[in-house]
Write a protein that holds these residues in place. Structure first.
Motif, PDB file in Angstrom:
ATOM      1  N   LEU A 166       0.830  -1.210   0.000  1.00  0.00           N
ATOM      2  CA  LEU A 166       0.000   0.000   0.000  1.00  0.00           C
ATOM      3  C   LEU A 166       0.864   1.259   0.000  1.00  0.00           C
ATOM      4  O   LEU A 166       0.551   2.246  -0.676  1.00  0.00           O
ATOM      5  CB  LEU A 166      -0.919   0.006   1.221  1.00  0.00           C
ATOM      6  N   ILE A 167       1.962   1.231   0.731  1.00  0.00           N
ATOM      7  CA  ILE A 167       2.856   2.392   0.775  1.00  0.00           C
ATOM      8  C   ILE A 167       3.526   2.605  -0.573  1.00  0.00           C
ATOM      9  O   ILE A 167       3.587   3.738  -1.080  1.00  0.00           O
ATOM     10  CB  ILE A 167       3.914   2.217   1.887  1.00  0.00           C
ATOM     11  N   LEU A 168       3.992   1.537  -1.185  1.00  0.00           N
ATOM     12  CA  LEU A 168       4.635   1.657  -2.498  1.00  0.00           C
ATOM     13  C   LEU A 168       3.648   2.210  -3.530  1.00  0.00           C
ATOM     14  O   LEU A 168       3.983   3.123  -4.296  1.00  0.00           O
ATOM     15  CB  LEU A 168       5.172   0.292  -2.945  1.00  0.00           C
ATOM     16  N   ASP A 169       2.444   1.660  -3.551  1.00  0.00           N
ATOM     17  CA  ASP A 169       1.423   2.148  -4.484  1.00  0.00           C
ATOM     18  C   ASP A 169       1.030   3.582  -4.151  1.00  0.00           C
ATOM     19  O   ASP A 169       0.786   4.398  -5.048  1.00  0.00           O
ATOM     20  CB  ASP A 169       0.188   1.255  -4.434  1.00  0.00           C
ATOM     21  N   GLY A 170       0.951   3.880  -2.841  1.00  0.00           N
ATOM     22  CA  GLY A 170       0.593   5.221  -2.416  1.00  0.00           C
ATOM     23  C   GLY A 170       1.623   6.249  -2.828  1.00  0.00           C
ATOM     24  O   GLY A 170       1.276   7.331  -3.320  1.00  0.00           O
ATOM     25  N   LEU A 171       2.896   5.935  -2.638  1.00  0.00           N
ATOM     26  CA  LEU A 171       3.963   6.856  -3.047  1.00  0.00           C
ATOM     27  C   LEU A 171       3.909   7.112  -4.548  1.00  0.00           C
ATOM     28  O   LEU A 171       4.100   8.244  -5.008  1.00  0.00           O
ATOM     29  CB  LEU A 171       5.329   6.278  -2.659  1.00  0.00           C
ATOM     30  N   LYS A 172       3.617   6.069  -5.299  1.00  0.00           N
ATOM     31  CA  LYS A 172       3.504   6.223  -6.759  1.00  0.00           C
ATOM     32  C   LYS A 172       2.309   7.112  -7.115  1.00  0.00           C
ATOM     33  O   LYS A 172       2.433   8.025  -7.937  1.00  0.00           O
ATOM     34  CB  LYS A 172       3.349   4.848  -7.411  1.00  0.00           C
ATOM     35  N   ASP A 173       1.163   6.844  -6.483  1.00  0.00           N
ATOM     36  CA  ASP A 173      -0.058   7.578  -6.824  1.00  0.00           C
ATOM     37  C   ASP A 173       0.027   9.060  -6.478  1.00  0.00           C
ATOM     38  O   ASP A 173      -0.515   9.903  -7.210  1.00  0.00           O
ATOM     39  CB  ASP A 173      -1.261   6.960  -6.107  1.00  0.00           C
ATOM     40  N   ILE A 174       0.675   9.398  -5.371  1.00  0.00           N
ATOM     41  CA  ILE A 174       0.741  10.806  -4.981  1.00  0.00           C
ATOM     42  C   ILE A 174       1.844  11.561  -5.716  1.00  0.00           C
ATOM     43  O   ILE A 174       1.998  12.762  -5.540  1.00  0.00           O
ATOM     44  CB  ILE A 174       0.906  10.975  -3.455  1.00  0.00           C
ATOM     45  N   GLY A 175       2.620  10.841  -6.527  1.00  0.00           N
ATOM     46  CA  GLY A 175       3.659  11.485  -7.329  1.00  0.00           C
ATOM     47  C   GLY A 175       4.985  11.666  -6.612  1.00  0.00           C
ATOM     48  O   GLY A 175       5.793  12.505  -7.014  1.00  0.00           O
ATOM     49  N   ALA A 176       5.222  10.864  -5.568  1.00  0.00           N
ATOM     50  CA  ALA A 176       6.467  10.964  -4.807  1.00  0.00           C
ATOM     51  C   ALA A 176       7.519  10.056  -5.427  1.00  0.00           C
ATOM     52  O   ALA A 176       7.947   9.058  -4.840  1.00  0.00           O
ATOM     53  CB  ALA A 176       6.225  10.595  -3.346  1.00  0.00           C
ATOM     54  N   VAL A 177       7.965  10.406  -6.617  1.00  0.00           N
ATOM     55  CA  VAL A 177       8.854   9.556  -7.412  1.00  0.00           C
ATOM     56  C   VAL A 177      10.178   9.309  -6.700  1.00  0.00           C
ATOM     57  O   VAL A 177      10.656   8.167  -6.612  1.00  0.00           O
ATOM     58  CB  VAL A 177       9.103  10.195  -8.793  1.00  0.00           C
ATOM     59  N   LYS A 178      10.783  10.364  -6.171  1.00  0.00           N
ATOM     60  CA  LYS A 178      12.086  10.226  -5.510  1.00  0.00           C
ATOM     61  C   LYS A 178      11.954   9.497  -4.177  1.00  0.00           C
ATOM     62  O   LYS A 178      12.828   8.715  -3.790  1.00  0.00           O
ATOM     63  CB  LYS A 178      12.724  11.598  -5.326  1.00  0.00           C
TER      64      LYS A 178
ATOM     65  N   LEU B 224       2.281  16.354  -0.679  1.00  0.00           N
ATOM     66  CA  LEU B 224       1.842  15.539  -1.810  1.00  0.00           C
ATOM     67  C   LEU B 224       0.641  14.683  -1.439  1.00  0.00           C
ATOM     68  O   LEU B 224      -0.309  14.539  -2.225  1.00  0.00           O
ATOM     69  CB  LEU B 224       2.991  14.649  -2.291  1.00  0.00           C
ATOM     70  N   ASN B 225       0.679  14.109  -0.268  1.00  0.00           N
ATOM     71  CA  ASN B 225      -0.427  13.274   0.210  1.00  0.00           C
ATOM     72  C   ASN B 225      -1.701  14.103   0.327  1.00  0.00           C
ATOM     73  O   ASN B 225      -2.782  13.697  -0.119  1.00  0.00           O
ATOM     74  CB  ASN B 225      -0.047  12.668   1.570  1.00  0.00           C
ATOM     75  N   SER B 226      -1.572  15.278   0.914  1.00  0.00           N
ATOM     76  CA  SER B 226      -2.721  16.162   1.086  1.00  0.00           C
ATOM     77  C   SER B 226      -3.315  16.579  -0.262  1.00  0.00           C
ATOM     78  O   SER B 226      -4.531  16.509  -0.478  1.00  0.00           O
ATOM     79  CB  SER B 226      -2.300  17.402   1.883  1.00  0.00           C
ATOM     80  N   ASP B 227      -2.451  17.007  -1.173  1.00  0.00           N
ATOM     81  CA  ASP B 227      -2.920  17.451  -2.493  1.00  0.00           C
ATOM     82  C   ASP B 227      -3.610  16.319  -3.247  1.00  0.00           C
ATOM     83  O   ASP B 227      -4.620  16.536  -3.935  1.00  0.00           O
ATOM     84  CB  ASP B 227      -1.743  17.979  -3.320  1.00  0.00           C
ATOM     85  N   TRP B 228      -3.070  15.130  -3.118  1.00  0.00           N
ATOM     86  CA  TRP B 228      -3.644  13.968  -3.813  1.00  0.00           C
ATOM     87  C   TRP B 228      -5.040  13.649  -3.289  1.00  0.00           C
ATOM     88  O   TRP B 228      -5.968  13.422  -4.068  1.00  0.00           O
ATOM     89  CB  TRP B 228      -2.716  12.762  -3.642  1.00  0.00           C
ATOM     90  N   LEU B 229      -5.187  13.645  -1.966  1.00  0.00           N
ATOM     91  CA  LEU B 229      -6.504  13.377  -1.388  1.00  0.00           C
ATOM     92  C   LEU B 229      -7.537  14.378  -1.898  1.00  0.00           C
ATOM     93  O   LEU B 229      -8.648  14.005  -2.293  1.00  0.00           O
ATOM     94  CB  LEU B 229      -6.435  13.442   0.138  1.00  0.00           C
ATOM     95  N   LYS B 230      -7.167  15.645  -1.885  1.00  0.00           N
ATOM     96  CA  LYS B 230      -8.104  16.691  -2.304  1.00  0.00           C
ATOM     97  C   LYS B 230      -8.469  16.580  -3.781  1.00  0.00           C
ATOM     98  O   LYS B 230      -9.539  17.042  -4.198  1.00  0.00           O
ATOM     99  CB  LYS B 230      -7.504  18.067  -2.032  1.00  0.00           C
TER     100      LYS B 230
END
Length: 270
Positions: free
Chosen positions: A80-92, A149-155
């Motif tokens: 879930l964390i790996l997919d979450g990092l990808k989805d929110i755009g946290a590439v690095k 990034l997490n906040s922006d993605w949720l919104k």
């Protein structure tokens, strides 16, 4: 599916603090989990945000080693964390997580199991080894901030459900009412609780308080030894407890003021 879409409060959406919308999601998930809703009954976007924030909080508090230890390197959570990092755009951040994960996969099975099953502070070599990239992580937050990034993605989620704070409690109750075999789940959950949670409940009962939910765990120095302090909320606010030398002790807030103390014997498990 009980929680079919990410649900947050209108007030958190309008708050200038980006963490408020993350916290709103966290609070709803915690309410559902504490009422025996299973992970597979919660929408995956909510869980991705929830565990990305868990990862961030754990590393901020004690490094990657603390995240590994407290998460027990749970495969479902890691996914879930790996997919979450990808989805929110946290590439690095995603790339750095993979680098840290290679440290875990490079440990022998025996050493890794010893680390997870032993006392956290008895494994300084493993701690230092797992925290190899912590400085990189903290520096990275300056340019690719996971909280923002997490906040922006949720919104930005098109299926986001927004409820007003005054409607939130009724909404949660409606969701919990959808839980099948709730009584059986409640009984099984109480029997399966870990020792510290049973002691936590006993302390609250002895203090004539009602346990609402856990919040976090932190390290605490007692008589020159390091142990875990478990934080929780009751109807009278924030408290923390320790299980030490055969005693369960409940403290008020972050202070050293003892609320109540009980004998923590074998009836609570090991």
């Amino acid at each position: 599916m009980i929680l079919k879409q990410v649900t947050i409060t209108k007030e958190s959406m309008e708050d200038e603090d980006p963490y408020e919308v993350i916290l709103s999601n966290i609070d709803i998930i915690n309410d559902l989990l504490s009422n025996h809703v299973r992970h597979d009954e919660i929408c995956i976007q909510s869980l991705k945000s929830y565990y990305v924030d868990y990862y961030l909080a754990q590393v901020n508090n004690g490094g990657f080693s603390q995240f590994v230890y407290n998460s027990n390197w749970n495969e479902s959570m890691i996914s879930l964390i790996l997919d979450g990092l990808k989805d929110i755009g946290a590439v690095k951040n995603l790339k750095l997580f993979h680098k840290s994960a290679k440290i875990v996969s490079g440990m022998s099975k025996k050493n890794f199991e010893r680390f997870l099953e032993g006392e956290y502070f008895g494994n300084f070599l493993q701690i230092n080894h797992l925290n190899k990239f912590d400085d990189n992580f903290f520096t990275l937050q300056e340019t690719e901030n996971l909280l923002q990034l997490n906040s922006d993605w949720l919104k930005s989620l098109p299926s986001l459900k927004v409820v007003e704070q005054r409607e939130r409690e009724a909404h949660i109750k409606k969701l919990i009412s959808l839980v099948p075999d709730l009584e059986e789940r409640s009984k099984a959950a109480l029997e399966a609780e870990p020792r510290y949670k049973k002691i936590m409940r006993a302390l609250c009962k002895a203090a004539n308080q009602t346990l609402e939910h856990e919040t976090a765990a932190s390290h605490k120095e007692i008589d020159g030894q390091t142990t875990w302090a478990f934080h929780f909320i009751t109807n009278e606010g924030h408290h923390h407890m320790i299980d030490f030398n055969g005693k369960g002790v409940m403290f008020k807030g972050h202070t050293e003021e003892v609320v109540v103390e009980i004998d923590a014997n074998e009836e609570y498990g090991t």
